[in-house]
Design an enzyme around this catalytic site. Structure first.
Site, short mmCIF file in Angstrom:
data_model
loop_
_atom_site.label_atom_id
_atom_site.label_comp_id
_atom_site.label_asym_id
_atom_site.label_seq_id
_atom_site.Cartn_x
_atom_site.Cartn_y
_atom_site.Cartn_z
N ASN A 101 -54.96 14.51 -17.44
CA ASN A 101 -54.50 12.99 -16.73
C ASN A 101 -55.36 11.54 -17.03
O ASN A 101 -57.08 12.20 -17.24
CB ASN A 101 -54.60 13.73 -15.21
CG ASN A 101 -53.67 14.48 -14.09
OD1 ASN A 101 -53.08 14.36 -14.82
ND2 ASN A 101 -54.49 14.97 -13.98
N ASP B 37 -57.73 9.13 -15.47
CA ASP B 37 -58.32 8.86 -14.45
C ASP B 37 -58.03 7.38 -14.08
O ASP B 37 -58.85 7.03 -14.51
CB ASP B 37 -59.21 9.60 -14.53
CG ASP B 37 -59.20 10.78 -14.20
OD1 ASP B 37 -58.66 11.65 -13.84
OD2 ASP B 37 -60.49 12.27 -14.21
N ASN C 184 -60.14 18.15 -18.49
CA ASN C 184 -62.39 18.82 -18.35
C ASN C 184 -63.27 19.88 -18.81
O ASN C 184 -63.56 20.29 -18.87
CB ASN C 184 -62.05 18.39 -17.01
CG ASN C 184 -61.52 17.14 -16.64
OD1 ASN C 184 -61.56 16.03 -16.88
ND2 ASN C 184 -61.62 16.97 -15.39
N GLY D 84 -70.78 22.79 -3.88
CA GLY D 84 -70.81 21.64 -4.21
C GLY D 84 -72.23 21.45 -4.37
O GLY D 84 -73.15 22.29 -4.81
N ARG E 143 -75.07 22.55 -2.59
CA ARG E 143 -75.39 24.39 -2.36
C ARG E 143 -75.22 24.78 -3.16
O ARG E 143 -75.33 26.11 -2.64
CB ARG E 143 -74.75 24.48 -0.42
CG ARG E 143 -75.28 23.33 0.71
CD ARG E 143 -74.60 23.62 1.70
NE ARG E 143 -73.01 23.30 1.46
CZ ARG E 143 -72.13 24.68 1.53
NH1 ARG E 143 -72.09 25.11 2.34
NH2 ARG E 143 -70.65 23.98 1.56
N ASP F 267 -64.81 20.92 -12.55
CA ASP F 267 -64.14 21.27 -14.11
C ASP F 267 -66.14 22.44 -14.90
O ASP F 267 -65.80 22.62 -15.82
CB ASP F 267 -63.87 20.26 -14.87
CG ASP F 267 -62.25 20.16 -13.63
OD1 ASP F 267 -61.92 21.72 -12.81
OD2 ASP F 267 -62.12 19.08 -13.20
N ARG G 239 -74.16 11.23 -13.33
CA ARG G 239 -73.04 10.29 -14.61
C ARG G 239 -71.64 9.90 -14.17
O ARG G 239 -71.05 10.80 -13.64
CB ARG G 239 -73.09 10.81 -15.97
CG ARG G 239 -74.55 11.36 -16.34
CD ARG G 239 -74.61 11.58 -17.43
NE ARG G 239 -74.45 12.70 -17.92
CZ ARG G 239 -75.84 13.52 -18.90
NH1 ARG G 239 -76.33 13.50 -19.59
NH2 ARG G 239 -75.10 15.08 -19.25
O1 RIB Z 1 -61.34 18.08 -10.94
C1 RIB Z 1 -61.08 16.44 -11.70
C2 RIB Z 1 -60.00 15.97 -11.83
O2 RIB Z 1 -58.69 16.11 -10.92
C3 RIB Z 1 -59.74 15.22 -12.73
O3 RIB Z 1 -60.28 14.77 -13.75
C4 RIB Z 1 -58.29 14.16 -12.28
O4 RIB Z 1 -58.03 14.37 -13.04
C5 RIB Z 1 -57.28 15.95 -11.21
O5 RIB Z 1 -56.59 16.04 -12.17
#
Ligand code: RIB
Length: 295
Positions: A11, A13, A43, A215, A217, A247, A280
């Site tokens: 995708n 973003d 990702n 997250g 935690r 990811d 980042r």
């Molecule tokens: O997991 C994050 C991703 O979710 C983003 O990069 C976005 O494209 C969605 O697919």
């Protein structure tokens, strides 16, 4: 070198950075807008490549400018894109709002990702030669299932990120080796919210191993061999953008497991990678290289 296949989405973003995300009916003024390559599949491919694996990606981009940019980004990351199709029409896009705490909310428009409904002979051959196959749910379920079944037939470890959250068909769970939901996804799958340990134990009825990401935690790991969940803490950091942290975690974890590291070491290494990425901005752009994770 660990060989990883990724069957998943790419995708572009489109990210708005705001102090507080708007509620329904509200308009807010943000600080910044960025476009950046993303998609859960791409990702994870970039994260695994930066962590030191040999990675190939099966997916689809559109015929728009975003398609060219997404292809180039994967190529620059060292991901093999021979099996990345280009289909007529727009690429996938993700419309993301990142708030002042680094939290995000995402709407994904599948675009070209939605065209990948089945696998070719070459896709199946690539999966069969990998050590692990990484899967998420931003492609049509028919392709995800075909990928997981091919992997299982060939003794390839399947690692499934069940996102976006949705109930999963039994056939897919039956060929999943390691399931990696976040808390929200685990609650969707089990009906258990606010108790990740119970959710992890419940998921073992469906899959042999589960990691629930929590997250800041850290994460919880449970397996049929060791059903009492084990917690792995995340390093304390200040997050500016958590997009793609899950990811990063999964891509890095797959590399460590492919190298034969014990699960708790692999989880600690993956948690370090995710902690670096949230400091980042961006999804794929924020992912750390192997030397940074080791350090
Ligand atoms: O997991 C994050 C991703 O979710 C983003 O990069 C976005 O494209 C969605 O697919």
């Amino acid at each position: 070198m660990t060989r990883i296949a990724v069957l998943g989405s790419t995708n572009m973003d489109l990210v708005a950075y705001v102090t507080t995300a708007p509620r329904s009916g509200e308009t807010v003024t943000g600080q910044e807008f960025r476009t950046a390559p993303g998609g859960k599949g791409a990702n994870q491919a970039v994260a695994a490549a930066r962590a030191g694996a040999d990675v190939a990606m099966i997916g689809a981009v559109g015929t728009d400018d975003f398609g060219d940019q997404l292809r180039t980004a994967l190529e620059h990351a060292g991901v093999d894109i021979d099996l990345l199709r280009t289909t007529e029409g727009p690429s996938g896009t993700a419309h993301i709002v990142v708030d002042g705490d680094g939290g995000n909310a995402i709407v994904v428009i599948p675009g070209a990702n939605g065209s990948l409904t089945s696998l070719s002979h070459a896709d199946r051959a690539l999966i069969a030669e990998a050590q692990s196959l990484l899967l998420q749910l931003e492609l049509p379920m028919s392709a995800v299932l075909a990928g997981a079944e091919t992997a299982r037939r060939n003794g390839v470890r399947t690692i499934l990120t069940p996102a976006p959250a949705q109930p999963l068909p039994c056939e897919l769970l039956a060929v999943t080796d390691l399931l990696v939901p976040n808390e929200h996804e685990a609650a969707t799958l089990t009906g258990v919210s606010g108790d990740p340990e119970r959710a992890a134990r419940a998921l073992l009825a469906d899959v042999p191993e589960v990691v629930i990401t929590l997250g800041a935690r850290g994460c919880l790991y449970a397996s049929r061999a060791q059903p009492e969940p084990v917690a792995v803490l995340a390093p304390p950091v200040t997050a500016v953008d958590t997009t793609g942290a899950g990811d990063t975690f999964v891509g890095t974890l797959a590399v460590a497991l492919g190298e034969g590291r014990p699960m708790t070491d692999a989880l600690t290494w993956a948690s370090a990678a995710a902690a670096l990425s949230v400091q980042r901005p961006g999804a794929a752009a924020s992912m750390p290289y192997r030397a940074e994770i080791d350090a």
